[in-house]
Design a protein around this motif. Structure first.
Motif, PDB file in Angstrom:
ATOM      1  N   CYS A  71      34.399  50.743   2.432  1.00 32.86           N
ATOM      2  CA  CYS A  71      35.695  50.680   3.116  1.00 32.86           C
ATOM      3  C   CYS A  71      35.515  51.265   4.508  1.00 32.86           C
ATOM      4  O   CYS A  71      35.095  52.420   4.654  1.00 32.86           O
ATOM      5  CB  CYS A  71      36.740  51.468   2.330  1.00 32.86           C
ATOM      6  N   TRP A  72      35.814  50.459   5.519  1.00 32.76           N
ATOM      7  CA  TRP A  72      35.542  50.800   6.913  1.00 32.76           C
ATOM      8  C   TRP A  72      36.830  51.002   7.695  1.00 32.76           C
ATOM      9  O   TRP A  72      37.819  50.318   7.451  1.00 32.76           O
ATOM     10  CB  TRP A  72      34.773  49.673   7.578  1.00 32.76           C
ATOM     11  N   ALA A  73      36.767  51.903   8.675  1.00 35.29           N
ATOM     12  CA  ALA A  73      37.866  52.088   9.612  1.00 35.29           C
ATOM     13  C   ALA A  73      37.258  52.475  10.957  1.00 35.29           C
ATOM     14  O   ALA A  73      36.182  53.077  11.017  1.00 35.29           O
ATOM     15  CB  ALA A  73      38.830  53.162   9.125  1.00 35.29           C
ATOM     16  N   ALA A  74      37.941  52.099  12.026  1.00 35.26           N
ATOM     17  CA  ALA A  74      37.458  52.407  13.371  1.00 35.26           C
ATOM     18  C   ALA A  74      38.635  52.704  14.280  1.00 35.26           C
ATOM     19  O   ALA A  74      39.722  52.164  14.098  1.00 35.26           O
ATOM     20  CB  ALA A  74      36.649  51.239  13.928  1.00 35.26           C
ATOM     21  N   ASN A  75      38.390  53.555  15.245  1.00 41.40           N
ATOM     22  CA  ASN A  75      39.377  53.849  16.270  1.00 41.40           C
ATOM     23  C   ASN A  75      38.720  53.547  17.609  1.00 41.40           C
ATOM     24  O   ASN A  75      37.939  54.357  18.120  1.00 41.40           O
ATOM     25  CB  ASN A  75      39.826  55.311  16.200  1.00 41.40           C
ATOM     26  N   PRO A  76      38.996  52.370  18.192  1.00 37.55           N
ATOM     27  CA  PRO A  76      38.311  51.971  19.422  1.00 37.55           C
ATOM     28  C   PRO A  76      38.573  52.889  20.612  1.00 37.55           C
ATOM     29  O   PRO A  76      37.816  52.885  21.571  1.00 37.55           O
ATOM     30  CB  PRO A  76      38.865  50.573  19.713  1.00 37.55           C
ATOM     31  N   THR A  77      39.621  53.697  20.562  1.00 30.29           N
ATOM     32  CA  THR A  77      39.943  54.568  21.694  1.00 30.29           C
ATOM     33  C   THR A  77      39.423  55.984  21.520  1.00 30.29           C
ATOM     34  O   THR A  77      39.732  56.854  22.326  1.00 30.29           O
ATOM     35  CB  THR A  77      41.474  54.613  21.908  1.00 30.29           C
ATOM     36  N   SER A  78      38.641  56.232  20.461  1.00 26.44           N
ATOM     37  CA  SER A  78      38.151  57.578  20.201  1.00 26.44           C
ATOM     38  C   SER A  78      36.783  57.522  19.538  1.00 26.44           C
ATOM     39  O   SER A  78      36.457  56.551  18.856  1.00 26.44           O
ATOM     40  CB  SER A  78      39.139  58.316  19.289  1.00 26.44           C
ATOM     41  N   GLN A  79      36.006  58.551  19.732  1.00 27.06           N
ATOM     42  CA  GLN A  79      34.719  58.675  19.034  1.00 27.06           C
ATOM     43  C   GLN A  79      34.882  59.352  17.672  1.00 27.06           C
ATOM     44  O   GLN A  79      33.937  59.462  16.917  1.00 27.06           O
ATOM     45  CB  GLN A  79      33.731  59.484  19.897  1.00 27.06           C
ATOM     46  N   LYS A  80      36.118  59.807  17.381  1.00 26.99           N
ATOM     47  CA  LYS A  80      36.380  60.477  16.108  1.00 26.99           C
ATOM     48  C   LYS A  80      36.677  59.431  15.030  1.00 26.99           C
ATOM     49  O   LYS A  80      37.633  58.671  15.149  1.00 26.99           O
ATOM     50  CB  LYS A  80      37.560  61.428  16.245  1.00 26.99           C
ATOM     51  N   PRO A  81      35.867  59.366  13.973  1.00 26.77           N
ATOM     52  CA  PRO A  81      36.100  58.381  12.911  1.00 26.77           C
ATOM     53  C   PRO A  81      37.427  58.638  12.198  1.00 26.77           C
ATOM     54  O   PRO A  81      37.746  59.780  11.878  1.00 26.77           O
ATOM     55  CB  PRO A  81      34.925  58.590  11.958  1.00 26.77           C
ATOM     56  N   PRO A  82      38.206  57.581  11.927  1.00 26.04           N
ATOM     57  CA  PRO A  82      39.477  57.733  11.199  1.00 26.04           C
ATOM     58  C   PRO A  82      39.245  57.780   9.686  1.00 26.04           C
ATOM     59  O   PRO A  82      39.469  56.809   8.968  1.00 26.04           O
ATOM     60  CB  PRO A  82      40.272  56.498  11.625  1.00 26.04           C
ATOM     61  N   TRP A  83      38.800  58.933   9.200  1.00 27.50           N
ATOM     62  CA  TRP A  83      38.418  59.088   7.801  1.00 27.50           C
ATOM     63  C   TRP A  83      39.554  58.760   6.842  1.00 27.50           C
ATOM     64  O   TRP A  83      39.328  58.147   5.796  1.00 27.50           O
ATOM     65  CB  TRP A  83      37.911  60.503   7.541  1.00 27.50           C
ATOM     66  N   ASN A  84      40.773  59.174   7.177  1.00 26.98           N
ATOM     67  CA  ASN A  84      41.890  58.939   6.264  1.00 26.98           C
ATOM     68  C   ASN A  84      42.166  57.457   6.062  1.00 26.98           C
ATOM     69  O   ASN A  84      42.544  57.035   4.966  1.00 26.98           O
ATOM     70  CB  ASN A  84      43.152  59.658   6.745  1.00 26.98           C
ATOM     71  N   GLN A  85      41.992  56.663   7.103  1.00 30.54           N
ATOM     72  CA  GLN A  85      42.238  55.218   6.974  1.00 30.54           C
ATOM     73  C   GLN A  85      41.221  54.584   6.024  1.00 30.54           C
ATOM     74  O   GLN A  85      41.585  53.776   5.168  1.00 30.54           O
ATOM     75  CB  GLN A  85      42.181  54.551   8.343  1.00 30.54           C
ATOM     76  N   ALA A  86      39.950  54.952   6.148  1.00 27.24           N
ATOM     77  CA  ALA A  86      38.926  54.416   5.240  1.00 27.24           C
ATOM     78  C   ALA A  86      39.154  54.918   3.816  1.00 27.24           C
ATOM     79  O   ALA A  86      39.025  54.151   2.852  1.00 27.24           O
ATOM     80  CB  ALA A  86      37.532  54.808   5.728  1.00 27.24           C
ATOM     81  N   ALA A  87      39.524  56.185   3.677  1.00 29.35           N
ATOM     82  CA  ALA A  87      39.784  56.744   2.347  1.00 29.35           C
ATOM     83  C   ALA A  87      40.985  56.065   1.692  1.00 29.35           C
ATOM     84  O   ALA A  87      40.983  55.829   0.475  1.00 29.35           O
ATOM     85  CB  ALA A  87      40.019  58.249   2.446  1.00 29.35           C
TER      86      ALA A  87
END
Length: 154
Positions: A71-87
């Protein structure tokens, strides 16, 4: 020459079943970024799958592949991975496995493939965070998703 009979495959069945859970955001590979670098799946995340094992019953036409699910998630405007979205995607899949009244269900596969009857779906192992992605994508893996199914006779 006769036309070959198309048979359902573990990837087709898992993609169809996961689509009932997460929508059309599932495939065997992660979509490539657009020419401008945008990710078409950045808003809701994406789910990829691969056959990790399993078996077929030798007496009845029951298939029980084990699928590895990411399960993948990305935030194109930040280098911080959106862990909650993937979880959240991973936990939605786990919850769907526990929604016993919704299983069994018949799934229509694309093209001329036969429909299938999903008998059960369950996870083997809890979702786990994968932290070594150099692209700053957030990724949770489900080590085993077992979907037991049979083809619907035509």
């Amino acid at each position: 020459m006769t036309t070959p009979v198309l048979r359902a495959t573990p990837e087709l069945v898992a993609t169809a079943w996961l689509s009932t859970v997460v929508g059309d955001r599932v495939a065997t590979t992660l979509p490539k970024p657009g020419v401008d670098g945008t990710l078409s799946w950045a808003d809701g995340g994406f789910v990829t799958l691969v056959v990790a094992g399993g078996s077929s019953n030798i007496y009845v036409p029951l298939r029980t592949p084990v699928m590895g699910v990411s399960c993948w998630a990305a935030n194109p405007t930040s280098q911080k991975p959106p862990w909650n979205q993937a979880a959240t995607l991973a936990e939605a899949i786990v919850a769907a496995c526990l929604d016993h009244p919704s299983i069994p269900q018949t799934l229509t596969l694309p093209g001329s493939y036969p429909s299938v009857q999903v008998k059960s779906a369950y996870v083997v192992g809890d979702p786990r965070r994968i932290t070594d992605d150099a692209s700053s994508y957030a990724r949770y893996d489900i080590p085993g998703l077992v979907i037991a199914w049979t083809e619907v006779p035509s």
